[in-house]
Each structure stands twice: as C-alpha cells, then as structure tokens.
Design an enzyme around this catalytic site. Structure first.
Site, PDB file in Angstrom:
ATOM      1  N   TYR A 163       0.829  -1.200   0.000  1.00 35.61           N
ATOM      2  CA  TYR A 163       0.000   0.000   0.000  1.00 35.61           C
ATOM      3  C   TYR A 163       0.870   1.260   0.000  1.00 35.61           C
ATOM      4  O   TYR A 163       1.497   1.612   1.005  1.00 35.61           O
ATOM      5  CB  TYR A 163      -0.928   0.026   1.201  1.00 35.61           C
ATOM      6  N   SER A 175     -13.344  -4.958   1.360  1.00 33.86           N
ATOM      7  CA  SER A 175     -14.362  -4.334   0.509  1.00 33.86           C
ATOM      8  C   SER A 175     -15.766  -4.828   0.844  1.00 33.86           C
ATOM      9  O   SER A 175     -16.547  -5.171  -0.048  1.00 33.86           O
ATOM     10  CB  SER A 175     -14.052  -4.571  -0.979  1.00 33.86           C
ATOM     11  N   GLY A 178     -17.576   0.849  -1.922  1.00 31.95           N
ATOM     12  CA  GLY A 178     -18.357   2.077  -1.773  1.00 31.95           C
ATOM     13  C   GLY A 178     -19.727   2.027  -2.407  1.00 31.95           C
ATOM     14  O   GLY A 178     -20.600   2.825  -2.048  1.00 31.95           O
ATOM     15  N   LEU A 202     -22.249  -0.030  -2.079  1.00 30.13           N
ATOM     16  CA  LEU A 202     -23.342  -0.379  -1.188  1.00 30.13           C
ATOM     17  C   LEU A 202     -23.659   0.707  -0.175  1.00 30.13           C
ATOM     18  O   LEU A 202     -24.639   0.598   0.564  1.00 30.13           O
ATOM     19  CB  LEU A 202     -23.022  -1.693  -0.465  1.00 30.13           C
TER      20      LEU A 202
END
Length: 341
Positions: A54, A200, A205, A207
C-alpha cells in the site's frame, strides 16, 4: 463495539482497512489520515489492516509514525509477497527469503517489534504454498510475527497451508455483491477454525449508496480502471437500480445503507458452522468511520437476511468483480470452477 475472536486475539467486530490512506481511492492527506487513525482507536476499533504494497510502504510508515505510542491498543495485520516494480506492474513473489526480508522492512516502517497477523498477500503460482507458509512459520518462531494468514486464496490452497502450519485468518473480498467465498471457503474456514476477514465489504463504496454515478471517480481511483467492470458507466447505472429497494430495507432497520451492508456480513453463517467474520471497511472520512462502527450493534432477522440475499447477489448484479483475465489469474476465483460436495 463488541469483539470477535481472531486466532489468539480478541478484536473489534469491525476492523479498519487502511489502504485508502495511501492508494486506490484518490489523494489523502497524511495529517488527516493520522487523525483518523487515532479517532478509530478512540471509537473502539482494535484491528488495523495494512500491507507493504500500500503506497510502496507509505501506509505502514503512516501507521508506525502515527500510532507508535498506542501500539498496545490494537491488533496489527500486514501483508507480504505482493509489490510493484519500477514501472508500476504488480509483482508476486512468495519465496521465503523474500517474505522474510519484506517482514524486516515492514517492522521498521511500522516501528514495532512484532506484527500480530502477517498475511501472504497473494499466492505465487511459481512457489508451493507450503514453502511460503514455511517461511512465515519461521518468522513466528523468530518472534517477528505472532500468527500468519492468507489473502485471496482458494479452499484447496487453504487446506494445503493448514497442513503446513495453523492459519489464523483468510482475507478475501466478500460482500452482498461479491459472493465467491460462499462456494466453499467460508465452510472450510469454519471447519478448520480459521477466521475470515472480508475486505471491501461495502462493495468498494457502491453499497453505501452515496454515489449515483461514476463521474466522481478520479483517474487514480482503482474503480476508474477497466479492471472493475461493475464500475463501467452502463453497469453502474444498472446496478444502482438495486439501491432504492436496498434503502427501503435500511429504513426498516433504522440504519444507513452502509450499516446494513456490514450487518449482513456480520450475520453470515453456513451449514458447517459459523466462521468468525471480521469485515475491514476502509474510509478517509470521520463520519463514515463512526457510521461503520455502529453496524456492530445491528441484529438482523433471518427474514431480513433472506430479503437482502435475494435482492443483491452476483446474479442480480451486472458485471463481474474483475475482468475475466484478471479473475482467471487469481487463486481465490478457482473455487468457482472446483466441484462442490
């Protein structure tokens, strides 16, 4: 927030995925991200998830610098074996010597003496999983990590890994609209006593219902690429029609769409027993952080769970999780093709 069992640890039922502080979902401000990390601990989050990939180590450095004085307040998970080369191309390398070197680098960035849960981020098709897990087991014996996990792997790979060394957790994408783990992986985790960590859980995002089209996505947003067909304009528009009845169900529960999606994950069970599920939604916004935490208090009836299952699933959603080529390259997706008992 109530807690759940993650191997030898007790952690908040909802953890915090930290990737968005460094990559994937548009720009982030380090000072604001540091503030959010502290707010997360203050709000009861006690499980933080990061990875060496990341931001090319940035995410780990941010956590290390921000929370060094609060290290005893949370269980720390990171990942190895997955990186990007100088051109930005993803590289998977599961050789034990590489994993051990990456662990040493991660420990320095995280400013800690031990990582609580260390995942193999992706299976290296060129290296038997037993060899990779053996390398992680060496790190446990050396006191560098406390437990090991696997990310985006199949049921077959999990069983092979478990035969080499006990696995604490498996992490994979799982939500109302991404159901692959239901094929056999959740049942295997329950059978083997392995916790399952959905990433997730809010459908990247979707939902949450907070965006009705994809025009808000920036060019550096992972959802903006053609690798995620569900976020192509036509598919997204079709899928958005599911949000109105989804919102009605949330209204009946007295909660937000995001909270309903997370409560559904927390409510999941399977015929072989209840695997421990600990979702790790990510966010860069304090309001959403607190909103997500509230999902842990929501109890869904079996009828509500059934209604959600019927409304949003991989047959009612348009578009695949990834492109066919990318899905074919992922070990976790092989469960779709494996025969079931």
């Amino acid at each position: 927030m109530h807690t759940r069992t993650l191997g030898p640890f007790q952690v908040s039922a909802i953890g915090l995925g930290c990737m968005s502080f460094s990559m994937g979902y548009g720009p982030a401000d380090d000072e604001e991200s540091a503030g959010l990390l502290h707010a997360a601990l203050d709000a009861g989050y006690s499980f933080l998830d990061t990875a060496s990939m990341y931001g090319g180590g940035h995410n780990e450095s941010l956590i290390g610098a921000s929370l060094k004085q609060r290290r005893q307040e949370y269980v720390l998970a990171s990942k190895c074996g997955f990186s990007k080369d100088e051109t930005g191309k993803p590289v998977v390398n599961g050789r034990p010597e590489v994993l051990k070197k990456q662990c040493e680098d991660s420990l320095k960035r995280l400013q800690t003496e031990v990582i609580d849960l260390y995942y193999l981020h992706r299976l290296d098709p060129k290296v038997p999983v037993e060899e990779s897990v053996g390398g992680l087991a060496d790190l446990i014996r050396a006191g560098k990590i406390r437990s090991l996990g696997l990310s985006e792997i199949s049921t077959t790979t999990l069983r092979r890994a478990q035969a080499e060394h006990p696995v604490t957790a498996v992490q994979s994408e799982y939500s109302l609209w991404s159901r692959t783990p239901e094929t056999s992986l959740l049942a295997a985790c329950a059978e083997l006593g392995v916790a399952f960590v959905p990433f997730s859980p809010l459908g990247r995002g979707f939902l949450t219902g907070k965006a009705q089209d994809v025009t808000y996505l920036t060019k550096d947003d992972v959802r903006c690429t053609n690798a995620r067909p569900r976020f192509e304009p036509e598919a997204f528009a079709a899928n958005s029609k599911l949000l109105q009845p989804f919102a009605e169900l949330a209204k009946q529960q007295g909660c937000t769409l995001a909270q309903l999606a997370l409560a559904w994950v927390l409510a999941q069970k399977n015929p072989q027993g209840a695997a421990t599920l600990i979702p790790i939604p990510g966010t860069k916004h304090l309001d959403y952080l607190l909103e997500n935490a509230g999902a842990g208090d929501i109890q869904l009836s079996s009828s509500t769970v059934a209604a959600l299952n019927e409304l949003i699933n991989e047959t009612t959603v348009q578009g695949q999780r990834y492109t066919s080529a990318l899905m074919a390259s992922m070990d976790s997706e092989s469960d779709r093709l494996a025969p079931t008992n």
